[in-house]
Design a protein around this motif. Structure first.
Motif, PDB file in Angstrom:
ATOM      1  N   ALA A 225      -7.004   1.699   6.893  1.00 15.19           N
ATOM      2  CA  ALA A 225      -6.584   1.266   5.558  1.00 15.19           C
ATOM      3  C   ALA A 225      -6.453  -0.248   5.484  1.00 15.19           C
TER       4      ALA A 225
ATOM      5  N   LYS B 122       1.672  -2.264  -6.357  1.00 14.66           N
ATOM      6  CA  LYS B 122       1.406  -1.214  -5.367  1.00 14.66           C
ATOM      7  C   LYS B 122      -0.041  -0.768  -5.529  1.00 14.66           C
TER       8      LYS B 122
ATOM      9  N   TYR C  33      -7.064   0.127  -4.982  1.00 14.45           N
ATOM     10  CA  TYR C  33      -7.109  -1.191  -4.334  1.00 14.45           C
ATOM     11  C   TYR C  33      -8.196  -2.083  -4.924  1.00 14.45           C
TER      12      TYR C  33
ATOM     13  N   ILE D 298      -3.438   1.692  -3.832  1.00 18.38           N
ATOM     14  CA  ILE D 298      -3.764   2.903  -3.100  1.00 18.38           C
ATOM     15  C   ILE D 298      -5.262   2.954  -2.845  1.00 18.38           C
TER      16      ILE D 298
ATOM     17  N   SER E 221       0.956   3.132  -8.421  1.00 22.84           N
ATOM     18  CA  SER E 221      -0.070   2.452  -7.631  1.00 22.84           C
ATOM     19  C   SER E 221      -1.397   2.427  -8.380  1.00 22.84           C
TER      20      SER E 221
ATOM     21  N   THR F 114       0.864  -1.181   0.000  1.00 21.99           N
ATOM     22  CA  THR F 114       0.000   0.000   0.000  1.00 21.99           C
ATOM     23  C   THR F 114       0.896   1.226   0.000  1.00 21.99           C
TER      24      THR F 114
ATOM     25  N   ILE G 151      -8.601  -2.759   2.900  1.00 26.37           N
ATOM     26  CA  ILE G 151      -7.927  -3.567   1.882  1.00 26.37           C
ATOM     27  C   ILE G 151      -8.053  -5.060   2.142  1.00 26.37           C
TER      28      ILE G 151
ATOM     29  N   PHE H  48       1.613  -3.085   4.845  1.00 33.53           N
ATOM     30  CA  PHE H  48       1.219  -1.752   5.327  1.00 33.53           C
ATOM     31  C   PHE H  48       2.401  -1.147   6.067  1.00 33.53           C
TER      32      PHE H  48
END
Length: 253
Positions: free
Chosen positions: A240, A223, A192, A225, A189, A183, A244, A205
């Motif tokens: 976060a 990657k 997600y 985001i 990126s 992340t 995810i 993370f």
């Protein structure tokens, strides 16, 4: 139950030292506070009760355990408690030892997460989402910190937690053929919601202030985001993580 009234009591002095990380590591023991812990299956090594607390209402729950039980004078109990309004019960548990050979196919990696409350919430979220394994890089907060334990709400007993040097962790994950998904706020990126999973995935993370370290970022296979639609600069790492890994759970269906 035996009574302890003196600060010079050897057991009391030993247990009080567990409030410091180095002694927790030496003894392989940690403190957990609150009546709720009496509802979990894991048997504590010791149970300490505040001398001013009427424990008759929890006697049946106490009797479930063969652990050594002690009543501490209120003055001594206050030296152990980490809570402003204690429930009058502190339990001492032994560390669980886990083999890295038993890692599941989808794991969470935390790179130098430093806040004990964040770690506790992540442990609880990992447990709630049905995953089992968390690896933290050396330098991360101690998962047996009293605030962390309190924040896990008992999930500390359901999640397997390991600490590894960054290089050894990367070597391990490569040997076991994990895809490394980081992340990161990076030009490469992807949202997600568009991440792609492999047969085995390590979701990484980073630290609350600095994110994921450069070495791990370079190793990342992908990657991702979380888009920010409002004016907030970023999301809390525990939040976060929840967003995810629940997306990962959805993609695994």
């Amino acid at each position: 139950m035996l009574q302890i009234n003196s600060k010079d009591n050897n057991l009391f002095k030993r247990i009080k030292k567990l409030k410091q990380k180095k002694y927790r590591e030496q003894e392989r023991l940690f403190l957990a506070e609150g009546i709720k812990f009496l509802d979990f299956l894991k048997t504590p090594e010791f149970i300490f009760i505040d001398g001013d607390f009427d424990y008759s209402s929890i006697q049946e729950r106490l009797d479930r355990f063969s652990s050594e039980k002690y009543i501490l004078s209120s003055q001594l109990f206050k030296q152990l408690t980490s809570q402003e309004h204690s429930q009058g019960v502190i339990l001492v548990y032994s560390y669980e030892e886990y083999s890295l050979d038993d890692l599941e196919d989808n794991i969470v990696v935390l790179d130098k997460v430093s806040d004990p409350g964040n770690l506790g919430t992540i442990i609880r979220t990992v447990d709630a989402s049905g995953f089992k394994d968390i690896i933290l890089t050396t330098g991360s907060v101690d998962c047996f910190n009293e605030k962390t334990i309190r924040s896990t709400m008992g999930s500390i007993f359901n999640v397997r937690i390991s600490y590894l040097d960054e290089d050894k962790m990367i070597e391990l994950l490569r040997e076991k053929n994990y895809k490394l998904i980081a992340t990161a706020l990076d030009k490469t990126s992807v949202p997600y919601t568009e991440m792609t999973l492999a047969n085995k995935n390590a979701i990484i993370f980073g630290n609350e202030g600095n994110g994921i370290g450069e070495k791990l970022l370079k190793e990342a296979d992908e990657k991702v985001i979380i888009p920010i639609y409002g004016t907030a600069e970023s999301l809390n790492v525990a939040m976060a993580c929840g967003i995810i890994i629940y997306k990962v759970r959805e993609l695994l269906k």
